[in-house]
Design a protein around this motif. Structure first.
Motif, short mmCIF file in Angstrom:
data_model
loop_
_atom_site.label_atom_id
_atom_site.label_comp_id
_atom_site.label_asym_id
_atom_site.label_seq_id
_atom_site.Cartn_x
_atom_site.Cartn_y
_atom_site.Cartn_z
N ASN A 133 -115.89 -17.50 19.96
CA ASN A 133 -115.12 -18.65 19.99
C ASN A 133 -115.67 -20.12 19.38
O ASN A 133 -115.43 -21.58 19.45
CB ASN A 133 -115.13 -18.70 21.48
N ALA A 134 -117.15 -19.97 19.68
CA ALA A 134 -118.07 -21.26 19.46
C ALA A 134 -117.68 -21.41 17.73
O ALA A 134 -117.97 -22.49 17.19
CB ALA A 134 -119.56 -21.27 20.02
N SER A 135 -118.08 -20.32 17.21
CA SER A 135 -117.72 -20.54 15.82
C SER A 135 -116.34 -21.35 15.43
O SER A 135 -116.46 -21.61 14.35
CB SER A 135 -117.74 -18.77 15.02
N PHE A 181 -117.45 -35.29 16.57
CA PHE A 181 -116.96 -33.99 15.73
C PHE A 181 -118.63 -33.29 15.23
O PHE A 181 -118.58 -32.31 14.94
CB PHE A 181 -116.34 -34.09 14.33
N ASN A 182 -119.33 -34.38 14.80
CA ASN A 182 -120.32 -33.67 13.81
C ASN A 182 -121.31 -33.22 15.54
O ASN A 182 -121.89 -31.92 15.40
CB ASN A 182 -121.48 -35.15 13.38
N ASN A 183 -121.13 -34.07 17.15
CA ASN A 183 -122.13 -33.06 17.65
C ASN A 183 -120.91 -31.70 18.35
O ASN A 183 -122.42 -31.43 18.20
CB ASN A 183 -121.76 -34.01 18.85
N VAL A 184 -119.92 -31.83 18.15
CA VAL A 184 -119.27 -30.80 18.74
C VAL A 184 -119.96 -29.54 17.21
O VAL A 184 -120.23 -28.02 17.59
CB VAL A 184 -117.87 -30.73 18.45
N ILE A 185 -119.54 -29.48 16.21
CA ILE A 185 -120.07 -28.82 15.31
C ILE A 185 -121.06 -28.04 15.16
O ILE A 185 -121.82 -26.96 15.66
CB ILE A 185 -120.66 -29.56 13.94
N ASP A 186 -122.59 -29.26 15.64
CA ASP A 186 -123.57 -29.26 16.36
C ASP A 186 -124.20 -28.04 17.03
O ASP A 186 -124.71 -27.19 17.42
CB ASP A 186 -124.62 -30.40 16.05
N THR A 187 -123.50 -28.63 18.16
CA THR A 187 -123.31 -27.76 19.56
C THR A 187 -123.16 -26.55 18.93
O THR A 187 -123.47 -25.58 20.05
CB THR A 187 -122.25 -28.46 20.85
N ASN A 188 -122.00 -26.69 18.93
CA ASN A 188 -121.04 -25.52 19.08
C ASN A 188 -122.04 -24.37 17.92
O ASN A 188 -122.26 -22.63 17.90
CB ASN A 188 -119.89 -25.28 18.23
N ALA A 189 -122.69 -24.88 17.10
CA ALA A 189 -123.31 -24.22 15.93
C ALA A 189 -124.97 -23.45 16.74
O ALA A 189 -125.31 -21.96 16.86
CB ALA A 189 -124.75 -24.67 14.62
N GLN A 190 -125.43 -24.07 17.34
CA GLN A 190 -126.43 -23.68 18.52
C GLN A 190 -126.18 -22.55 19.26
O GLN A 190 -126.92 -21.75 19.80
CB GLN A 190 -127.05 -24.64 19.46
N LEU A 191 -125.13 -23.03 19.26
CA LEU A 191 -124.97 -21.70 20.70
C LEU A 191 -124.49 -20.62 20.49
O LEU A 191 -123.94 -19.07 20.56
CB LEU A 191 -123.01 -22.26 21.66
N VAL A 192 -123.27 -20.62 19.29
CA VAL A 192 -123.39 -18.98 18.18
C VAL A 192 -125.26 -18.76 17.35
O VAL A 192 -125.67 -17.48 17.82
CB VAL A 192 -122.33 -19.28 16.37
#
Length: 66
Positions: free
Chosen positions: A19-21, A44-55
């Motif tokens: 889901n994060a991906s 959106f960049n922040n959301v992308i970075d946060t989700n990449a870290q979660l992944v």
């Protein structure tokens, strides 16, 4: 009762990773819609970075449990 091949916690980790991906991929698509709006691009960049870290964190946790 037959033992599950994939315990709930492992399944949960896979689910969060997936889901994060998906969220990061979706935000990459949204970036096209907000070109020129610095505030939205930053969000959106922040959301992308946060989700990449979660992944990555999820993958590390899963690797240590399989």
């Amino acid at each position: 009762m037959e033992k599950d091949l994939l315990h709930n916690k492992e399944y949960d980790l896979v689910s969060v990773i997936y889901n994060a991906s998906q969220a990061a991929d979706t935000c990459r698509q949204y970036m096209q819609d907000v070109q020129g709006d610095q505030e939205c691009e930053s969000f959106f960049n922040n959301v992308i970075d946060t989700n990449a870290q979660l992944v990555q964190k999820g993958k590390d946790l899963l690797k240590n449990r399989l």
